[in-house]
Enzyme design. Sequence first.
Site, PDB file in Angstrom:
ATOM      1  N   LYS A  39       0.850  -0.943   0.291  1.00 14.81           N
ATOM      2  CA  LYS A  39       0.074   0.011   0.098  1.00 14.81           C
ATOM      3  C   LYS A  39       0.932   1.370  -0.162  1.00 14.81           C
ATOM      4  CE  LYS A  39      -0.910  -0.020   5.157  1.00 14.81           C
ATOM      5  NZ  LYS A  39      -1.362  -0.329   6.054  1.00 14.81           N
ATOM      6  N   TYR A 271      14.914  29.891   7.957  1.00 14.78           N
ATOM      7  CA  TYR A 271      14.328  30.668   8.420  1.00 14.78           C
ATOM      8  C   TYR A 271      14.109  31.147   9.743  1.00 14.78           C
ATOM      9  CZ  TYR A 271      11.973  30.628   3.627  1.00 14.78           C
ATOM     10  OH  TYR A 271      11.537  30.529   2.172  1.00 14.78           O
TER      11      TYR A 271
END
Length: 385
Positions: A39, A271
Site C-alpha cells: 500500500k 527561516y
Amino acid sequence: MNETAPLRARAEIDLAALRANVRSLRAHAPSAAVMAVVKSDAYGHGAVPCARAAREAGAGWLGTATPEEALALREAGLPGRILCWLWTPGGPWAQAVEADLDVSVSGMWALREVVEAARAVGVPARVQLKADTGLGRNGCGPADWPELVAAALRAEAEGLITVTGLWSHLACADEPGHPSIRPQLTLFREMVAYAEERGARPEVRHIANSPATLTLPESHFDLVRTGIAVYGISPSPEIGTPADFGLRPVMTLSASIALVKHVEGGHGISYGHHYVTPGATTLGLIPVGYADGIPRHASGTGPVLVGGKLRTVAGRIAMDQFVVDLGGDEPAVGEEAVLFGPGDRGEPTAEDWARAAGTIAYEIVTRIGTRVPRVHVKVNNELSG
C-alpha cells in the site's frame, strides 16, 4: 534512468534486500503464507517493482489499502491473490470483482455493494470478512458479526460471493506482552469459530501484522500480513533492530550538495534564524525539503552524512532545501549527502530520522515525495525495469 546521472536527489531501492527480507519473514512464519503489503506505493518504495520482487521471493499474497492500488497492480500484470481493504461507498466494486481481487467487507453496506457488483458482472466476488477484535478502526464488531456472517453466507449460497478469508488487526503487537494482545487473539478465535460453525470455509484466517509475525507465533494462523518489515525497518525498534530480526533497510535517500560557502560567525541560517553560526565556518546546501517529505519537525536535529562525517540540520528545514554546518570542511559541489540508508557506511537510518522528528520510521519512508525519483536496483547493482 541512468544510474550514475547527477540527480538532485534519489531514493535507491535495493530489491535484493527486499527479496531477502521476504525470505526472512517466511522463515519467521514457516507454517503460514506471507502477504507483502504494498500500500501507499509500497511504503514509498515503488509498488510495482517491489510487488514483483516480493513475489519472486515467495510472497503468496499482495495487500493494498485502496482498491485503486490493487487495480493498478493488476494493470501492471501482477498475478495471484491481492487483498484490498479500505473501501468507501460507491467504490470500484465491479472492476475489483472482474480483476479477481479479494475485497474486504466490514459492514452490511459494503456487503450489499459487492453483492450488487457481482450480480451485475456475473462473476462471484472474493470476499474477506473483517472482524474488529479491539483495534477500534475498520472491521465488524462482535455485536454485528452474526448479521454480517449470515448475510455473507446467504450470498455465498446464491453463488454471488465466495468467503475467502476471515481476518482482523492487532492494536499493540509492537509492544510484546501488551494486555490487549491476548484478549484480541481470543476474540478473533471466537469470531472465526462462530463463522465456521455456520458454514464459512475460508482459505485464510489472519491477524498478524509485521510485529506479530516477528514476535508472536501464535498469531500466525494461515497468513501473515507483513508491511514495514518487508522494507527492512523494524516494527518494534524498542526490542530489536532490523538486523536483530534478519532484515535489511531497502531505501537509501541521498541528495547532491547544491552549494558550499564560507560564512562568518553570527550568521543566521534559514527561516527564523533558529541556528546562528558560532564562528567562521562552511555551510552545505542540501536541495531537499518538506515538499520532498523531509520532516520539518527534524529541523535542527536531522542527521546527514556528508564527506564521511555525520552532520546535523542547521536551522529550519524549508520546502525545498536545508543547510548543514560543515565546520570548515569543503566537500565538492555535487558530492553525495546521505540522509538515511542501511547504516553500512555510517549513514543515519530512517529510524534515526524518526527519532529526530518525534515520529516512526514508517512515516519517514512513506512520506518521501514524488519529486524524488526511485531508482530500483537488483542484484549486482543492475537497474530494475
